[in-house]
Design a protein around this motif. Structure first.
Motif, PDB file in Angstrom:
ATOM      1  N   GLY A 123       0.782  -1.220   0.000  1.00 37.39           N
ATOM      2  CA  GLY A 123       0.000   0.000   0.000  1.00 37.39           C
ATOM      3  C   GLY A 123       0.818   1.277   0.000  1.00 37.39           C
ATOM      4  O   GLY A 123       0.406   2.273  -0.602  1.00 37.39           O
ATOM      5  N   ASP A 124       1.990   1.263   0.653  1.00 31.31           N
ATOM      6  CA  ASP A 124       2.800   2.484   0.719  1.00 31.31           C
ATOM      7  C   ASP A 124       3.501   2.778  -0.607  1.00 31.31           C
ATOM      8  O   ASP A 124       4.124   3.835  -0.765  1.00 31.31           O
ATOM      9  CB  ASP A 124       3.807   2.423   1.878  1.00 31.31           C
ATOM     10  CG  ASP A 124       4.683   1.186   1.861  1.00 31.31           C
ATOM     11  OD1 ASP A 124       4.259   0.154   1.304  1.00 31.31           O
ATOM     12  OD2 ASP A 124       5.791   1.238   2.405  1.00 31.31           O
ATOM     13  N   HIS A 125       3.398   1.847  -1.557  1.00 34.60           N
ATOM     14  CA  HIS A 125       3.973   2.045  -2.892  1.00 34.60           C
ATOM     15  C   HIS A 125       2.906   2.139  -3.977  1.00 34.60           C
ATOM     16  O   HIS A 125       3.105   2.850  -4.962  1.00 34.60           O
ATOM     17  CB  HIS A 125       4.900   0.871  -3.257  1.00 34.60           C
ATOM     18  CG  HIS A 125       6.041   0.719  -2.335  1.00 34.60           C
ATOM     19  ND1 HIS A 125       7.300   1.158  -2.631  1.00 34.60           N
ATOM     20  CD2 HIS A 125       6.099   0.195  -1.081  1.00 34.60           C
ATOM     21  CE1 HIS A 125       8.108   0.907  -1.600  1.00 34.60           C
ATOM     22  NE2 HIS A 125       7.399   0.329  -0.655  1.00 34.60           N
ATOM     23  N   ALA A 126       1.818   1.379  -3.821  1.00 33.68           N
ATOM     24  CA  ALA A 126       0.940   1.171  -4.984  1.00 33.68           C
ATOM     25  C   ALA A 126      -0.549   1.356  -4.709  1.00 33.68           C
ATOM     26  O   ALA A 126      -1.339   1.244  -5.644  1.00 33.68           O
ATOM     27  CB  ALA A 126       1.183  -0.231  -5.550  1.00 33.68           C
ATOM     28  N   GLY A 183      11.614 -12.334  -3.153  1.00 32.51           N
ATOM     29  CA  GLY A 183      12.432 -11.623  -2.178  1.00 32.51           C
ATOM     30  C   GLY A 183      11.535 -11.014  -1.130  1.00 32.51           C
ATOM     31  O   GLY A 183      11.026 -11.703  -0.240  1.00 32.51           O
ATOM     32  N   HIS A 184      11.309  -9.732  -1.261  1.00 34.07           N
ATOM     33  CA  HIS A 184      10.419  -8.993  -0.354  1.00 34.07           C
ATOM     34  C   HIS A 184       8.989  -9.533  -0.485  1.00 34.07           C
ATOM     35  O   HIS A 184       8.269  -9.688   0.508  1.00 34.07           O
ATOM     36  CB  HIS A 184      10.528  -7.522  -0.728  1.00 34.07           C
ATOM     37  CG  HIS A 184       9.619  -6.595  -0.025  1.00 34.07           C
ATOM     38  ND1 HIS A 184       9.680  -6.374   1.330  1.00 34.07           N
ATOM     39  CD2 HIS A 184       8.612  -5.798  -0.494  1.00 34.07           C
ATOM     40  CE1 HIS A 184       8.751  -5.468   1.660  1.00 34.07           C
ATOM     41  NE2 HIS A 184       8.094  -5.120   0.580  1.00 34.07           N
ATOM     42  N   THR A 185       8.566  -9.816  -1.735  1.00 32.68           N
ATOM     43  CA  THR A 185       7.295 -10.508  -2.034  1.00 32.68           C
ATOM     44  C   THR A 185       7.594 -11.455  -3.199  1.00 32.68           C
ATOM     45  O   THR A 185       8.745 -11.618  -3.584  1.00 32.68           O
ATOM     46  CB  THR A 185       6.205  -9.502  -2.483  1.00 32.68           C
ATOM     47  OG1 THR A 185       6.539  -8.971  -3.780  1.00 32.68           O
ATOM     48  CG2 THR A 185       6.046  -8.341  -1.497  1.00 32.68           C
ATOM     49  N   GLY A 202      12.189  -1.070  -5.995  1.00 27.22           N
ATOM     50  CA  GLY A 202      11.144  -1.317  -4.995  1.00 27.22           C
ATOM     51  C   GLY A 202      11.793  -1.731  -3.685  1.00 27.22           C
ATOM     52  O   GLY A 202      12.953  -1.370  -3.408  1.00 27.22           O
ATOM     53  N   ASP A 203      11.094  -2.525  -2.903  1.00 28.75           N
ATOM     54  CA  ASP A 203      11.608  -2.864  -1.571  1.00 28.75           C
ATOM     55  C   ASP A 203      12.609  -4.021  -1.566  1.00 28.75           C
ATOM     56  O   ASP A 203      12.943  -4.537  -0.498  1.00 28.75           O
ATOM     57  CB  ASP A 203      10.435  -3.169  -0.626  1.00 28.75           C
ATOM     58  CG  ASP A 203       9.754  -1.886  -0.141  1.00 28.75           C
ATOM     59  OD1 ASP A 203      10.306  -0.789  -0.375  1.00 28.75           O
ATOM     60  OD2 ASP A 203       8.673  -1.990   0.476  1.00 28.75           O
ATOM     61  N   LEU A 204      13.115  -4.421  -2.750  1.00 27.64           N
ATOM     62  CA  LEU A 204      14.218  -5.388  -2.749  1.00 27.64           C
ATOM     63  C   LEU A 204      15.433  -4.771  -2.063  1.00 27.64           C
ATOM     64  O   LEU A 204      16.184  -5.447  -1.365  1.00 27.64           O
ATOM     65  CB  LEU A 204      14.584  -5.786  -4.179  1.00 27.64           C
ATOM     66  CG  LEU A 204      13.617  -6.755  -4.867  1.00 27.64           C
ATOM     67  CD1 LEU A 204      13.976  -6.896  -6.337  1.00 27.64           C
ATOM     68  CD2 LEU A 204      13.632  -8.118  -4.183  1.00 27.64           C
TER      69      LEU A 204
HETATM   70 ZN   LIG Z   1       6.922  -3.280   0.385  1.00 28.45          ZN
END
Ligand SMILES: [Zn+2]
Length: 319
Positions: A123-126, A183-185, A202-204
């Motif tokens: 949510g904090d990205h997309a 990884g993260h997802t 992204g959050d990688l």
């Molecule tokens: Zn994330």
């Protein structure tokens, strides 16, 4: 003779390891953030990043009895690629931040957004997708990103998907979307600007501790292979999921640091540590010596800790 050669190889390996340790400090020197509104920074000619707004506690993260890490947080980094035919934007933060993001983009270009690409579904990205979609903009994301949106019933899912890789061509500019593993997802997509030798990960990679979302198919073990795949890409500049612009050596350092954390977890389990030894963040900090890594109280440490049981289980399953 053989023994001498082996000994020589061992010395060479040891000095290579020392060189790596010397080149890459184990401890991540994370940026200290200050409260403030969103801002747009130039990364390279035609490429910008919208950071912030910078707020106390993660947005929607301050709960009456929730953890307060006393740090300033920001939603996901938004990248903006300017082309003569319009803009390609990566991620869009929370819906309530979208007007501020659009205003900052207007500061650098009057052109319309033509494509919105997602790094992953969080949510904090997309979750701002819902506002961008209302503007009639197509949203492109890996099929696992779309599935994650639908699974958690988050509106604004991508309307164009792909399985491994895709590319967008606009105004003479090429932007690649590359899926490199879990990884993260399970949906993390690296966005590559080949002419600028720059990636948005992204959050990688973030300017903080890596978070593993096991519920969305994340994996701490596969994460390392995914970073290895990322390092094969020809880039010199990286926009992380959160935080400051980094260079490729900082990504290499992140890989070393993350590998070290997994090794410490494995060693602790082999020494007989049980889940009870990780049943508080303080115990976990001590077990894994998170202070050495600069991750004892980074902006994502409490989020990382929320997956501690799944992390324990994943590492315990490794041979
Ligand atoms: Zn994330």
């Amino acid at each position: 003779m053989t023994r001498l050669i082996v000994a020589g190889a061992l010395v060479a390996a040891a000095s290579a390891a020392a060189l790596v340790a010397q080149q890459f400090p184990l401890k991540q020197a994370v940026e200290v953030l200050k409260e403030g509104p969103a801002r747009i920074d130039k990364v390279k000619e035609g490429l910008y990043v919208v950071r912030g707004p910078f707020v106390a506690c993660a947005t929607r993260g301050c709960r009456p009895n929730g953890p307060d890490d006393k740090l300033i947080h920001e939603a996901g980094d938004v990248a903006v690629r300017v082309t003569p035919a319009g803009l390609i934007v990566i991620d869009d933060k929370y819906p309530e931040f979208v007007p501020e993001v659009l205003a900052r983009i207007k500061d650098v270009s009057p052109l319309p957004i033509k494509y919105l690409l997602n790094s992953h579904h969080h949510g904090d990205h997309a979750s701002g997708n819902i506002r961008i979609r209302e503007m009639g903009v197509d949203i492109i994301g890996h099929r696992n990103i779309r599935e994650n949106f639908l699974r958690i019933k988050q509106p604004g899912e991508p309307n164009i998907t792909f399985a491994d890789n895709a590319a967008v061509y606009l105004g003479g500019v090429e932007v690649q979307l590359m899926w490199m593993g879990r990884g993260h997802t399970n949906g993390d997509t690296v966005i590559y600007f080949p002419d600028l030798k720059t990636v948005h990960t992204g959050d990688l990679i973030i300017d903080a501790m890596p978070v593993i979302d096991y519920g969305a198919g994340g994996s701490a073990v596969d994460f390392l292979t995914t970073i290895d795949n990322l390092l094969k890409v020809d880039f010199d500049t990286m926009i992380p999921g959160h935080g400051r612009i980094m260079n490729k050596d900082e990504v290499r350092a992140y890989r070393v640091r993350f590998g070290e954390m997994n090794t410490r977890m494995r060693d602790a389990i082999r020494r007989g540590a049980t889940k009870a030894d990780f049943d508080s963040l303080d115990k976990t900090r001590a077990q894994l010596k998170l202070v050495d890594l600069g991750w004892d109280n980074s902006v994502s440490t409490t989020a990382w800790y929320s997956s501690i049981n799944a992390y324990y289980d994943e590492i315990a399953r490794q041979p």
